[in-house]
Design a protein around this motif. Structure first.
Motif, mmCIF file in Angstrom:
data_model
loop_
_atom_site.group_PDB
_atom_site.id
_atom_site.type_symbol
_atom_site.label_atom_id
_atom_site.label_comp_id
_atom_site.label_asym_id
_atom_site.label_seq_id
_atom_site.Cartn_x
_atom_site.Cartn_y
_atom_site.Cartn_z
ATOM 1 N N LEU A 147 0.827 -1.207 0.000
ATOM 2 C CA LEU A 147 0.000 0.000 0.000
ATOM 3 C C LEU A 147 0.860 1.256 0.000
ATOM 4 O O LEU A 147 0.534 2.249 -0.668
ATOM 5 N N LYS A 148 1.961 1.219 0.716
ATOM 6 C CA LYS A 148 2.867 2.370 0.749
ATOM 7 C C LYS A 148 3.567 2.574 -0.593
ATOM 8 O O LYS A 148 4.067 3.669 -0.869
ATOM 9 N N ASN A 149 3.595 1.528 -1.398
ATOM 10 C CA ASN A 149 4.253 1.623 -2.705
ATOM 11 C C ASN A 149 3.260 1.684 -3.859
ATOM 12 O O ASN A 149 3.598 1.360 -5.003
ATOM 13 N N GLY A 150 2.057 2.116 -3.540
ATOM 14 C CA GLY A 150 1.113 2.447 -4.602
ATOM 15 C C GLY A 150 0.176 1.355 -5.060
ATOM 16 O O GLY A 150 -0.498 1.518 -6.089
ATOM 17 N N ALA A 151 0.091 0.241 -4.353
ATOM 18 C CA ALA A 151 -0.836 -0.807 -4.754
ATOM 19 C C ALA A 151 -2.273 -0.291 -4.670
ATOM 20 O O ALA A 151 -2.621 0.468 -3.764
ATOM 21 N N ASN A 152 -3.092 -0.694 -5.621
ATOM 22 C CA ASN A 152 -4.496 -0.283 -5.659
ATOM 23 C C ASN A 152 -5.298 -1.116 -4.671
ATOM 24 O O ASN A 152 -5.455 -2.326 -4.848
ATOM 25 N N VAL A 153 -5.815 -0.479 -3.635
ATOM 26 C CA VAL A 153 -6.507 -1.197 -2.561
ATOM 27 C C VAL A 153 -7.784 -1.874 -3.055
ATOM 28 O O VAL A 153 -8.277 -2.817 -2.434
ATOM 29 N N ASN A 154 -8.305 -1.426 -4.198
ATOM 30 C CA ASN A 154 -9.541 -2.001 -4.724
ATOM 31 C C ASN A 154 -9.320 -2.850 -5.975
ATOM 32 O O ASN A 154 -10.249 -3.056 -6.770
ATOM 33 N N ASP A 155 -8.104 -3.380 -6.145
ATOM 34 C CA ASP A 155 -7.850 -4.339 -7.220
ATOM 35 C C ASP A 155 -8.848 -5.485 -7.139
ATOM 36 O O ASP A 155 -9.242 -5.908 -6.048
ATOM 37 N N GLN A 156 -9.240 -6.020 -8.302
ATOM 38 C CA GLN A 156 -10.199 -7.125 -8.332
ATOM 39 C C GLN A 156 -9.712 -8.268 -9.218
ATOM 40 O O GLN A 156 -9.083 -8.033 -10.262
ATOM 41 N N LEU A 157 -10.008 -9.482 -8.810
ATOM 42 C CA LEU A 157 -9.807 -10.635 -9.675
ATOM 43 C C LEU A 157 -10.843 -10.584 -10.792
ATOM 44 O O LEU A 157 -11.775 -9.780 -10.761
ATOM 45 N N LEU A 158 -10.702 -11.441 -11.771
ATOM 46 C CA LEU A 158 -11.630 -11.432 -12.894
ATOM 47 C C LEU A 158 -13.062 -11.738 -12.460
ATOM 48 O O LEU A 158 -14.018 -11.321 -13.116
ATOM 49 N N ASP A 159 -13.227 -12.453 -11.346
ATOM 50 C CA ASP A 159 -14.576 -12.745 -10.855
ATOM 51 C C ASP A 159 -15.113 -11.647 -9.951
ATOM 52 O O ASP A 159 -16.207 -11.764 -9.397
ATOM 53 N N GLY A 160 -14.339 -10.559 -9.812
ATOM 54 C CA GLY A 160 -14.784 -9.413 -9.025
ATOM 55 C C GLY A 160 -14.310 -9.394 -7.592
ATOM 56 O O GLY A 160 -14.510 -8.398 -6.886
ATOM 57 N N ALA A 161 -13.701 -10.464 -7.123
ATOM 58 C CA ALA A 161 -13.240 -10.496 -5.732
ATOM 59 C C ALA A 161 -12.116 -9.492 -5.506
ATOM 60 O O ALA A 161 -11.157 -9.434 -6.269
ATOM 61 N N GLY A 183 -8.946 2.668 2.480
ATOM 62 C CA GLY A 183 -9.957 3.057 1.504
ATOM 63 C C GLY A 183 -10.616 1.936 0.740
ATOM 64 O O GLY A 183 -11.299 2.188 -0.266
ATOM 65 N N ALA A 184 -10.461 0.700 1.189
ATOM 66 C CA ALA A 184 -11.131 -0.410 0.506
ATOM 67 C C ALA A 184 -12.647 -0.236 0.591
ATOM 68 O O ALA A 184 -13.181 0.144 1.637
ATOM 69 N N LYS A 185 -13.333 -0.507 -0.498
ATOM 70 C CA LYS A 185 -14.790 -0.379 -0.534
ATOM 71 C C LYS A 185 -15.414 -1.595 0.139
ATOM 72 O O LYS A 185 -15.276 -2.716 -0.339
ATOM 73 N N VAL A 186 -16.117 -1.347 1.215
ATOM 74 C CA VAL A 186 -16.574 -2.428 2.085
ATOM 75 C C VAL A 186 -17.659 -3.292 1.446
ATOM 76 O O VAL A 186 -17.811 -4.467 1.812
ATOM 77 N N ASN A 187 -18.391 -2.742 0.483
ATOM 78 C CA ASN A 187 -19.514 -3.485 -0.086
ATOM 79 C C ASN A 187 -19.278 -3.989 -1.503
ATOM 80 O O ASN A 187 -20.219 -4.489 -2.136
ATOM 81 N N ASN A 188 -18.045 -3.879 -2.025
ATOM 82 C CA ASN A 188 -17.788 -4.344 -3.386
ATOM 83 C C ASN A 188 -18.006 -5.855 -3.495
ATOM 84 O O ASN A 188 -17.304 -6.635 -2.849
ATOM 85 N N PRO A 189 -18.956 -6.291 -4.332
ATOM 86 C CA PRO A 189 -19.230 -7.731 -4.446
ATOM 87 C C PRO A 189 -18.486 -8.388 -5.601
ATOM 88 O O PRO A 189 -17.967 -7.705 -6.492
ATOM 89 N N ARG A 190 -18.459 -9.705 -5.587
ATOM 90 C CA ARG A 190 -18.033 -10.466 -6.754
ATOM 91 C C ARG A 190 -19.136 -10.386 -7.817
ATOM 92 O O ARG A 190 -20.215 -9.857 -7.575
ATOM 93 N N GLU A 191 -18.872 -10.966 -8.979
ATOM 94 C CA GLU A 191 -19.856 -10.926 -10.048
ATOM 95 C C GLU A 191 -21.164 -11.633 -9.665
ATOM 96 O O GLU A 191 -22.231 -11.294 -10.174
ATOM 97 N N ASP A 192 -21.082 -12.608 -8.764
ATOM 98 C CA ASP A 192 -22.296 -13.328 -8.353
ATOM 99 C C ASP A 192 -23.038 -12.621 -7.229
ATOM 100 O O ASP A 192 -24.018 -13.147 -6.696
ATOM 101 N N GLY A 193 -22.579 -11.422 -6.878
ATOM 102 C CA GLY A 193 -23.241 -10.637 -5.846
ATOM 103 C C GLY A 193 -22.749 -10.889 -4.443
ATOM 104 O O GLY A 193 -23.206 -10.244 -3.496
ATOM 105 N N THR A 194 -21.812 -11.810 -4.281
ATOM 106 C CA THR A 194 -21.294 -12.118 -2.951
ATOM 107 C C THR A 194 -20.354 -11.013 -2.485
ATOM 108 O O THR A 194 -19.332 -10.754 -3.118
ATOM 109 N N GLY A 195 -20.701 -10.375 -1.377
ATOM 110 C CA GLY A 195 -19.853 -9.338 -0.811
ATOM 111 C C GLY A 195 -18.968 -9.874 0.304
ATOM 112 O O GLY A 195 -19.145 -11.008 0.766
#
Length: 317
Positions: A147-161, A183-195
Motif C-alpha cells: 500500500l505504501k508503494n502504490g498498490a491499488n486497494v480495490n484491485d479485483q480478480l476477474l470474478d470481481g473479488a 480506503g477499501a470499498k466495504v460493499n464491493n461484491p463479486r460478479e455473483d453478488g457475494t460481498g
C-alpha cells in the motif's frame, strides 16, 4: 453452495521441485537449484561464469528470481538483480517475482524488489495482483509495504473479488482492518453478488463480520440468489456471527429468495440458532414462497418445541 475465491495458481504448480530450462542446459538447471536452496556461492559461481543468463527460464517462463523470491532467499534475490535479472518479468501464468514474495510473506524481499522498480500493477491470468495474494494469505507487513508503494486497494480478480473480499474470506482480521483504513470499498461484491460480509458470515468469521459491519457493510446485501449474510449464517448455524449481525437489525422477514432466516435456521438443524432468532423476534408464523412455515420443514422435536413450546406432533395446541 458458495465457492471460495482462490487465486488460480497453486504453489506446487507454480514452483516445481525440478526445473527444465528452455534450453535444457545443466548450468541453467543448476541456477534454479541454487536459487531454490539459497546457495549463494554456487549461484554466484554460475552467473559469473558467463555461460548462463540471469534470466534463464523453465518451460513455463519461471525465472530464477521468481524461485529465489518464493523461497525467501534475500541474498540470492539481490545477486540475481545485480546480475541483471528482469524484476517485472511475468511467467506464463502472469506471476512475477513480487507476486511470489508477497504470497509467501517475505517482506524483506518485497522491499528489495521495490527498490529496483517492481510493479504492483501486473496481473496473473485470473486478475491476481501482489496485493490480492498478500491479502488472501494474510501477510500484514507485506500488505502495508504494498500500500505504501502504490498498490491499488480495490484491485479485483476477474470474478470481481477484491483484496478485502479475499482477506475476509480467510479470516485475516488485521489485513481487513488495514485495507478498510486504506480506503477499501466495504460493499464491493463479486460478479455473483457475494460481498465481503456475506462471505465472512457464511465462513463463520465473527470478528471479521463485526469489523465489516462497524465500517458500514450493508447488513442486508444479498447475492444474486437472494440470500443475505444472516440467512447464510442461520443455515450454517454460525451463532456468533448471527449475534453480531443482529446488533445491526437485519431483515428477519421474507427475503428475495422466498424464505426467511428462520426457515434457513430450521433447515440447518441448529436449535440454538432457531432460539436466537426467535428471541430477536423472528416470526415463526411467516410462510415462505411455498406457503410453508418453518415448522413444516423439520421433523426434529427439539426444533419444533423451540418454535412452539406447546406443540404436540407438529400441531399447535
Amino acid at each position: 453452495m458458495a465457492l471460495k475465491t482462490v487465486i488460480l495458481f497453486s504453489l506446487v504448480s507454480i514452483i516445481p521441485v525440478t526445473y527444465v530450462s528452455q534450453k535444457e542446459t545443466p548450468l541453467a538447471n543448476a541456477v534454479f537449484w541454487a536459487a531454490r536452496k539459497g546457495n549463494l556461492a554456487l549461484l554466484q559461481l554460475l552467473l559469473n561464469s558467463g555461460r548462463v543468463d540471469a534470466d534463464c527460464r523453465d518451460y513455463f517462463g519461471t525465472t530464477a528470481l521468481m524461485v529465489a523470491s518464493y523461497s525467501g532467499h534475500f541474498e540470492c534475490v539481490k545477486e540475481l538483480i545485480m546480475q541483471g535479472a528482469d524484476i517485472n518479468y511475468q511467467r506464463e501464468t502472469g506471476s512475477t517475482a513480487l507476486f511470489f514474495a508477497c504470497q509467501q510473506g517475505h517482506n524483506d524481499i518485497v522491499q528489495l524488489l521495490f527498490e529496483f522498480g517492481a510493479s504492483t500493477e501486473l496481473q496473473t491470468q485470473d486478475g491476481g495482483t501482489a496485493l490480492t495474494v498478500a491479502s488472501q494469505y494474510g501477510h500484514p507487513k507485506v500488505v502495508d509495504t504494498l500500500l505504501k508503494n502504490g498498490a491499488n486497494v480495490n484491485d479485483q480478480l476477474l470474478d470481481g473479488a477484491t483484496s478485502l473480499f479475499l482477506a475476509a474470506q480467510e479470516d485475516h482480521v488485521t489485513v481487513v482492518r488495514q485495507l478498510l483504513s486504506s480506503g477499501a470499498k466495504v460493499n464491493n461484491p463479486r460478479e455473483d453478488g457475494t460481498g465481503p460480509l456475506w462471505m465472512a458470515a457464511q465462513m463463520g468469521h465473527s470478528e471479521v463480520v463485526k469489523v465489516l459491519l462497524l465500517r458500514g457493510a450493508d447488513r442486508d446485501a444479498d447475492r444474486k440468489d437472494g440470500s443475505t449474510a444472516l440467512f447464510k449464517a442461520a443455515y450454517k448455524g454460525h451463532n456468533d456471527v448471527i449475534q453480531e449481525l443482529l446488533k445491526f437489525s437485519p431483515s428477519l422477514g421474507l427475503l428475495k429468495n422466498g424464505s426467511t432466516v428462520l426457515h434457513a435456521a430450521v433447515i440447518g438443524g441448529n436449535h440454538k440458532t432457531v432460539r436466537i432468532l426467535l428471541e430477536a423476534n423472528a416470526d415463526p408464523m411467516l410462510p415462505n414462497k411455498n406457503n410453508e412455515l418453518p415448522a413444516d420443514l423439520t421433523k426434529s422435536d427439539r426444533i419444533l418445541n423451540t418454535l412452539h413450546p406447546k406443540t404436540v406432533s407438529g400441531e399447535i395446541l
